[in-house]
Design an enzyme around this catalytic site. Structure first.
Site, mmCIF file in Angstrom:
data_model
loop_
_atom_site.group_PDB
_atom_site.id
_atom_site.type_symbol
_atom_site.label_atom_id
_atom_site.label_comp_id
_atom_site.label_asym_id
_atom_site.label_seq_id
_atom_site.Cartn_x
_atom_site.Cartn_y
_atom_site.Cartn_z
ATOM 1 C CE LYS A 79 3.523 9.471 14.632
ATOM 2 N NZ LYS A 79 3.325 10.767 15.316
ATOM 3 C CE LYS A 84 0.134 17.924 -0.156
ATOM 4 N NZ LYS A 84 0.514 18.935 -1.176
ATOM 5 C CB SER A 138 0.190 -10.652 19.217
ATOM 6 O OG SER A 138 1.289 -10.023 18.578
#
Length: 386
Positions: A79, A84, A138
């Site tokens: 992720k 920051k 895709s």
């Protein structure tokens, strides 16, 4: 499987990924492959602060069934929205919507996309402005490129097969991409991407043949050596080959004893057939497989790495992909997509379990978690993973 005499290497527009000033004697693979250990280490510096060190997990059920110690490199947890540096880049342009959308970027693909776009923008400061970036995908690379482009304030265009999962199309749009639909074939994707580049005056960032992308993907290999120092084998899903090529160069240049294995659907087995014949053998027609992220064939930049550094290719059936994916959902509590289930399916296959018993520590790269929750029929009936 080495293929005998190597074919002559033709000039490739994707060879821009090499690090300026790199010397052949510092890396013997530099003249042979489009990426090197040095270019992968450079990519690691470029994306530092924009990606996280994803965890390596274990599961006793998988160990027992595989009859080995299985380490799961959880790239599905990648992720970029946790740092920051990325927040500051978006806030500097007032792009708070982009910040909210960035919380779950497309797993391992974000590494290559960030390295490619960041490097191109940096080079463009010398006078060659990046007007747009274009790719065909895709879904996973398209999401990653859209987010990477958004961070740099660059428009992104993604050529996407009309059959791609709706959840992936929605995610690409959410990250800011403009979608251009095409037919589900390599030729259609490439032709549509070429037209889009011409119309937008953009730069094509190939999802698996661009050295900047491959180098970014290779940072997964650097982390595996750090997190699993006793690793003896690494299993990686293969489609176009960018991820496994980067990982293979990163690991084999430092630990040539570590085996690199590719996992591939039987229905999309161009990598297996290429290794067996010793020459690049693309899929003759669009493959039909649950592992939608590996429907593309390996290409001219990834084939030499796979030919020389990948030790073997394990193909698995659609049923094996289903069962392995469900097993990981139920027992490891990890919501992976079927493409990520490929590596697990390979380690549980009869042929893999027939490898020498001394090969104990096996790391499987779980490359993504973009499961299409609207199409759960592929999971099969309850109990099939038991």
């Amino acid at each position: 499987d080495r293929g005998g005499r190597k074919p002559p290497r033709s000039p490739s527009p994707w060879r821009r990924g090499l690090v300026a000033g790199e010397k052949p004697e510092a890396d013997k693979m530099l003249s042979q492959f489009c990426v090197s250990l040095a270019s992968i280490q450079a990519a690691q510096s470029v994306i530092a602060g924009l990606v996280q060190l994803t965890p390596v997990l274990t599961n006793s059920t998988l160990d027992r069934r595989a009859e080995r110690q299985i380490f799961l490199k959880c790239e599905l947890f990648q992720k970029t929205g946790s740092f920051k540096k990325e927040l500051q880049m978006l806030e500097n342009r007032g792009d708070t919507e982009g910040w909210r959308n960035s919380a779950g970027a497309a797993a391992s693909k974000i590494r290559g996309a960030l390295n490619a776009v960041s490097s191109l923008v940096e080079r463009g400061k010398g006078g060659s402005e990046v007007r747009a970036v274009v790719t065909h995908s895709s879904g996973n690379h398209g999401q990653a490129l859209a987010l990477a482009a958004r961070l740099q304030g660059v428009p992104s265009y993604v050529v996407v097969p009309r059959t791609a999962p709706a959840c992936k199309k929605a995610a690409m749009v959410g990250y800011g991409a403009i979608l251009v639909e095409c037919e589900p074939s390599d030729q259609s994707r490439e032709e549509a991407a070429s037209r889009t580049v011409s119309e937008t005056q953009g730069i094509l960032v190939h999802p698996n043949q661009d050295p900047l992308v491959i180098a970014g993907q290779g940072t997964v290999g650097l982390e595996i050596l750090q997190q699993v120092p006793d690793v003896q084998a690494v299993v990686v899903p293969v489609g176009g080959g960018g991820l496994i090529s980067g990982i293979a160069v990163a690991i084999k240049t430092q630990r040539p004893d570590v085996k690199i294995y590719a996992a591939e659907p039987e229905n999309a087995d161009d990598c297996y057939r290429s290794k067996r014949s010793g020459r690049l053998t693309p899929n003759a027609r669009p493959p039909v497989t649950l592992a939608d992220a590996v429907k593309t064939s390996i290409g001219p930049n990834t084939w030499p790495v796979i030919r020389d550094l990948v030790d073997d290719v394990f193909t698995v059936s659609e049923q094996e992909i289903q069962s392995a994916t469900r097993l990981v959902w139920e027992r490891a509590k990890l919501v992976i997509e079927p493409t990520a289930g490929l590596g697990v399916a390979a380690t549980l296959s009869r042929r893999f379990r027939g490898l020498p018993a001394g090969l104990r520590n096996v790391c499987v790269v779980l490359c993504g978690g973009n499961a299409d929750l609207d199409s759960l029929r592929w999971l099969g009936a309850p109990g099939e993973a038991d």
